[in-house]
Write an enzyme that holds these catalytic residues in place. Structure first.
Site, PDB file in Angstrom:
ATOM      1  N   ASN A 150       0.861  -1.357  -0.040  1.00  0.00           N
ATOM      2  CA  ASN A 150       0.022  -0.138  -0.036  1.00  0.00           C
ATOM      3  C   ASN A 150       0.700   1.246  -0.068  1.00  0.00           C
ATOM      4  OD1 ASN A 150       0.791  -0.734   2.879  1.00  0.00           O
ATOM      5  ND2 ASN A 150      -1.011   0.597   3.349  1.00  0.00           N
ATOM      6  N   GLY A 226       2.435  -5.836   7.159  1.00  0.00           N
ATOM      7  CA  GLY A 226       1.502  -6.386   6.532  1.00  0.00           C
ATOM      8  C   GLY A 226       0.098  -6.828   7.301  1.00  0.00           C
ATOM      9  N   THR A 228      -2.590  -9.106   9.700  1.00  0.00           N
ATOM     10  CA  THR A 228      -2.659  -9.660  10.707  1.00  0.00           C
ATOM     11  C   THR A 228      -2.460 -11.288  10.478  1.00  0.00           C
ATOM     12  OG1 THR A 228      -3.708  -8.005  11.742  1.00  0.00           O
ATOM     13  CG2 THR A 228      -3.695 -10.344  12.827  1.00  0.00           C
ATOM     14  N   ALA A 229      -2.997 -11.698   9.379  1.00  0.00           N
ATOM     15  CA  ALA A 229      -2.933 -12.956   9.081  1.00  0.00           C
ATOM     16  C   ALA A 229      -1.241 -13.566   8.741  1.00  0.00           C
ATOM     17  CB  ALA A 229      -3.777 -13.505   7.925  1.00  0.00           C
ATOM     18  N   THR A 230      -1.010 -12.826   7.810  1.00  0.00           N
ATOM     19  CA  THR A 230       0.678 -12.984   7.617  1.00  0.00           C
ATOM     20  C   THR A 230       1.599 -13.018   8.895  1.00  0.00           C
ATOM     21  OG1 THR A 230       0.242 -12.361   5.476  1.00  0.00           O
ATOM     22  CG2 THR A 230       2.617 -12.712   6.132  1.00  0.00           C
ATOM     23  N   GLU A 248       4.050  -5.004  12.414  1.00  0.00           N
ATOM     24  CA  GLU A 248       3.018  -3.921  11.914  1.00  0.00           C
ATOM     25  C   GLU A 248       1.879  -4.446  11.189  1.00  0.00           C
ATOM     26  OE1 GLU A 248       2.900  -1.398  13.548  1.00  0.00           O
ATOM     27  OE2 GLU A 248       5.057  -1.288  14.496  1.00  0.00           O
ATOM     28  N   CYS A 282      -2.962   1.878   6.081  1.00  0.00           N
ATOM     29  CA  CYS A 282      -3.362   0.928   7.131  1.00  0.00           C
ATOM     30  C   CYS A 282      -4.056   2.244   8.476  1.00  0.00           C
ATOM     31  CB  CYS A 282      -1.987   0.738   8.029  1.00  0.00           C
ATOM     32  SG  CYS A 282      -0.815   1.673   8.180  1.00  0.00           S
ATOM     33  N   GLU A 461       8.239   0.508  15.946  1.00  0.00           N
ATOM     34  CA  GLU A 461       9.088   0.806  14.970  1.00  0.00           C
ATOM     35  C   GLU A 461       9.215   2.533  15.147  1.00  0.00           C
ATOM     36  OE1 GLU A 461       8.549  -0.979  11.152  1.00  0.00           O
ATOM     37  OE2 GLU A 461       9.098  -2.741  11.874  1.00  0.00           O
TER      38      GLU A 461
HETATM   39  P1  NAD Z   1       0.169  -9.294   3.181  1.00  0.00           P
HETATM   40  O1  NAD Z   1       0.382  -9.852   4.496  1.00  0.00           O
HETATM   41  O2  NAD Z   1      -0.421 -10.113   2.450  1.00  0.00           O
HETATM   42  O3  NAD Z   1       1.727  -9.349   2.745  1.00  0.00           O
HETATM   43  C1  NAD Z   1       2.698  -8.388   3.255  1.00  0.00           C
HETATM   44  C2  NAD Z   1       4.113  -8.853   2.945  1.00  0.00           C
HETATM   45  O4  NAD Z   1       4.400 -10.196   3.445  1.00  0.00           O
HETATM   46  C3  NAD Z   1       4.290  -9.185   1.205  1.00  0.00           C
HETATM   47  O5  NAD Z   1       5.563  -8.762   0.960  1.00  0.00           O
HETATM   48  C4  NAD Z   1       3.937 -10.584   1.029  1.00  0.00           C
HETATM   49  O6  NAD Z   1       4.542 -11.232  -0.129  1.00  0.00           O
HETATM   50  C5  NAD Z   1       4.721 -11.063   2.302  1.00  0.00           C
HETATM   51  N1  NAD Z   1       4.222 -12.553   2.864  1.00  0.00           N
HETATM   52  C6  NAD Z   1       3.282 -13.133   2.427  1.00  0.00           C
HETATM   53  N2  NAD Z   1       3.104 -14.395   3.088  1.00  0.00           N
HETATM   54  C7  NAD Z   1       4.284 -14.564   3.741  1.00  0.00           C
HETATM   55  C8  NAD Z   1       4.902 -15.188   4.581  1.00  0.00           C
HETATM   56  N3  NAD Z   1       4.417 -16.671   4.874  1.00  0.00           N
HETATM   57  N4  NAD Z   1       6.105 -15.163   4.953  1.00  0.00           N
HETATM   58  C9  NAD Z   1       6.748 -14.181   5.025  1.00  0.00           C
HETATM   59  N5  NAD Z   1       6.104 -13.029   3.857  1.00  0.00           N
HETATM   60  C10 NAD Z   1       5.101 -13.229   3.546  1.00  0.00           C
HETATM   61  O7  NAD Z   1      -0.151  -7.736   3.384  1.00  0.00           O
HETATM   62  P2  NAD Z   1      -0.526  -6.736   2.283  1.00  0.00           P
HETATM   63  O8  NAD Z   1      -1.888  -7.360   1.497  1.00  0.00           O
HETATM   64  O9  NAD Z   1       0.458  -6.760   1.170  1.00  0.00           O
HETATM   65  O10 NAD Z   1      -0.749  -5.515   3.107  1.00  0.00           O
HETATM   66  C11 NAD Z   1      -1.878  -5.171   3.599  1.00  0.00           C
HETATM   67  C12 NAD Z   1      -2.106  -5.200   4.855  1.00  0.00           C
HETATM   68  O11 NAD Z   1      -0.880  -4.512   5.472  1.00  0.00           O
HETATM   69  C13 NAD Z   1      -3.059  -4.618   5.454  1.00  0.00           C
HETATM   70  O12 NAD Z   1      -3.581  -5.635   6.719  1.00  0.00           O
HETATM   71  C14 NAD Z   1      -2.698  -3.133   6.147  1.00  0.00           C
HETATM   72  O13 NAD Z   1      -3.321  -2.901   7.274  1.00  0.00           O
HETATM   73  C15 NAD Z   1      -1.337  -3.610   6.484  1.00  0.00           C
HETATM   74  N6  NAD Z   1      -0.520  -2.522   6.681  1.00  0.00           N
HETATM   75  C16 NAD Z   1      -0.108  -2.332   8.057  1.00  0.00           C
HETATM   76  C17 NAD Z   1       0.633  -1.220   8.413  1.00  0.00           C
HETATM   77  C18 NAD Z   1       1.024  -0.977   9.876  1.00  0.00           C
HETATM   78  O14 NAD Z   1       1.883  -0.113  10.059  1.00  0.00           O
HETATM   79  N7  NAD Z   1       0.469  -1.373  10.826  1.00  0.00           N
HETATM   80  C19 NAD Z   1       1.285  -0.463   7.312  1.00  0.00           C
HETATM   81  C20 NAD Z   1       0.789  -0.706   6.066  1.00  0.00           C
HETATM   82  C21 NAD Z   1       0.163  -1.993   5.912  1.00  0.00           C
END
Ligand code: NAD
Length: 481
Positions: A150, A226, A228-230, A248, A282, A461
């Site tokens: 994002n 990324g 919460t699930a990941t 995060e 986010c 962070e």
């Molecule tokens: P995502 O969890 O699908 O992916 C994030 C990253 O993790 C990607 O680079 C992805 O390839 C990688 N990834 C996926 N599976 C993995 C695994 N098993 N092991 C290691 N890495 C893995 O998230 P997204 O769809 O890219 O981003 C959107 C999410 O990010 C939303 O939930 C948003 O709220 C969150 N977000 C949080 C913040 C914060 O600061 N809290 C900031 C921006 C986005």
């Protein structure tokens, strides 16, 4: 077609398996470049390069590392227009956002941590006349930085800059959906002469690249942003390894509007906080709670302003709303809108695909959508949608709104609109979230620690905390008797 390449040991390389994924422009739905579909073999090579680079890099002077950070920042400035364009094409976000938020902040990330490192120091504690204790910080080794789609370069550099300046070497992975600016960053690293292996960037999918990265035994810390699930999956997979971890994750942020607010400012900012970057920040406030006495007036003004948002070609400077990042994400967002309809909610505006026509006919557009009439416990109000969808809910008392606000599993950010400062402070203390803005939104002082609570974040962070996170801490006690 342009091929994005991995950056390993100072060189741009194809993945070992020679496989590539399509990189799609979300505004058109067309493939416009190819991104490496890397595998564990590339990760191993990158970690080995980072391990080899660590002794020399960690022993360079702070001054040298700081100078590299400033050179990278200067290059980002020099390439501002190219990076802005690349990020907009990659992500579907308007250039008005990438050019004023993402790219300037990416530059600031390097500058901020360069400055912070010059002030970062250990501490001393004297135990009466019996002992002198001193606390030192030293780099950890090779660290993994994983970021989402994002805010592609903004969040990528927010991790990489503190890790590098603290003397660590890095293996980093951007999202496979928005890889282009990370690729341009690798070109910048080469241009400024960053020593080989200090920064390595591997492109590809999460399970194929991210998982082997975090699980590699030589990785000393994982900084992840990324979903919460990941985040949960990563935490589970490295539990017991005792690696440092910062997560995060997702949010379901509340925006609380009291009747005594500065009305125009609250409406204007609520439009921004709901729909900036198509709601894919986010920190966006997707649940808007409005005090009952001004609910109808606020709703009318909000709908009016939302309908004025200009949606279209992300590359046109006047565009305020672009496309969401992918077809899958578009489908996900629509599934929540359908769910709301199934619960007999009222769609106040939006709710449909925005029809663009021409080359944008196949783009992943969604009209900015406001919904009312849902229970605060509805799935639409509990789960993260991460798109241009916000709900409106009236409230009558502080207790009632706090109950609704704190009802989700998330705790990332919240905004409160009131002219009563006592109430602002009171409510801010009671909201379960890592960040609370009172009468503003998205205003960040980078010296403050950043992060969520509950299922939104683990570790923090930003500021000095980022440098501490990226360091080994040692306490040395000298007996003086
Ligand atoms: P995502 O969890 O699908 O992916 C994030 C990253 O993790 C990607 O680079 C992805 O390839 C990688 N990834 C996926 N599976 C993995 C695994 N098993 N092991 C290691 N890495 C893995 O998230 P997204 O769809 O890219 O981003 C959107 C999410 O990010 C939303 O939930 C948003 O709220 C969150 N977000 C949080 C913040 C914060 O600061 N809290 C900031 C921006 C986005």
């Amino acid at each position: 077609m342009k091929k994005i390449l991995n950056y390993i040991n100072g060189e741009l390389k194809e993945p070992k398996n020679k496989k590539f994924l399509d990189n799609v422009n979300p505004a058109t739905g067309q493939v416009y470049s190819l991104v490496p579909d890397s595998s564990e073999a590339d990760v191993s090579e990158a970690v080995a390069a980072a391990e080899q680079a660590f002794p020399a890099w960690s022993q360079t002077s702070v001054e040298t590392r700081v100078r590299f950070m400033r050179k990278i920042a200067d290059k980002i400035q020099e390439k501002h227009d190219a990076l802005t364009l690349a990020e907009s094409i990659d992500s579907g976000k308007p250039v008005s956002v990438s050019g004023t938020v993402d790219i300037p902040r990416s530059k600031t990330n390097f500058e901020f941590f360069a400055d912070a490192m010059t002030q970062f120091h250990g501490e001393t504690f004297q135990t009466d006349t019996r002992a002198l204790n001193y606390v030192t910080y030293s780099p950890l080794g090779v660290v993994a930085c994983i970021s989402p789609w994002n805010l592609p370069l903004y969040l990528f550099t927010w991790k990489i800059a503190p890790a590098l300046v603290a003397g660590n070497t890095v293996v980093a992975k951007p999202s496979e959906l928005t890889p282009m600016t990370a690729f341009l960053l690798s070109e910048i690293a080469i241009e400024v002469g960053l020593p080989k292996g200090v920064l390595n960037i591997i492109h590809g999918r999460g399970p194929e690249v991210g998982a082997p990265m975090v699980n590699h035994p030589s990785i000393k810390a994982v900084s992840f942003t990324g979903s919460t699930a990941t985040g949960r999956h990563i935490a589970q997979s490295i539990a017991g390894s005792f690696k440092k971890i910062s997560l995060e994750m997702g949010g379901k942020n509340a925006n609380i509007v009291f009747a005594d607010c500065d009305f125009n400012k609250a409406v204007e900012t609520t439009v921004r906080s709901s729909f900036s970057n198509q709601g894919q920040i986010c920190l966006c406030g997707s649940r808007i709670f409005v005090e009952k006495s001004i609910y109808e007036k606020f709703k009318a003004a909000l709908v009016e302003k939302t309908l004025q948002l200009k949606q279209g070609d992300p590359l046109k400077p006047e565009t305020q709303q672009g496309a969401v990042v992918s077809k899958d994400h578009q489908d996900k967002v629509f599934s929540y809108i359908e769910h709301a309809k199934g619960e007999k909610a009222t769609i106040l505006c939006g709710g449909k695909k925005a029809e663009m026509g021409g080359e944008f006919a196949g783009g992943y557009y969604i009209q900015p959508t406001l919904i009312e009439g849902l229970s605060y416990q509805s799935k639409v109000n509990q789960e993260e949608i991460f798109g241009p969808v916000a709900t409106l809910t009236p409230f009558e008392s502080e207790d009632e709104v706090l109950k609704m606000v704190n009802s989700t599993k998330y705790g990332l950010a919240a905004s409160v609109w009131t002219q009563d400062l006592k109430r602002g402070h009171r409510i801010a203390q009671k909201i379960e979230s890592g960040i609370v803005w009172v009468n503003t939104w998205m205003l960040r002082d980078l010296r403050t620690p950043f992060g969520g609570v509950k299922e939104s974040g683990v570790g923090r962070e930003g500021g000095k905390h980022a440098l501490e996170f990226m360091s080994e801490v040692k306490n040395i006690c000298i007996g003086m008797e």
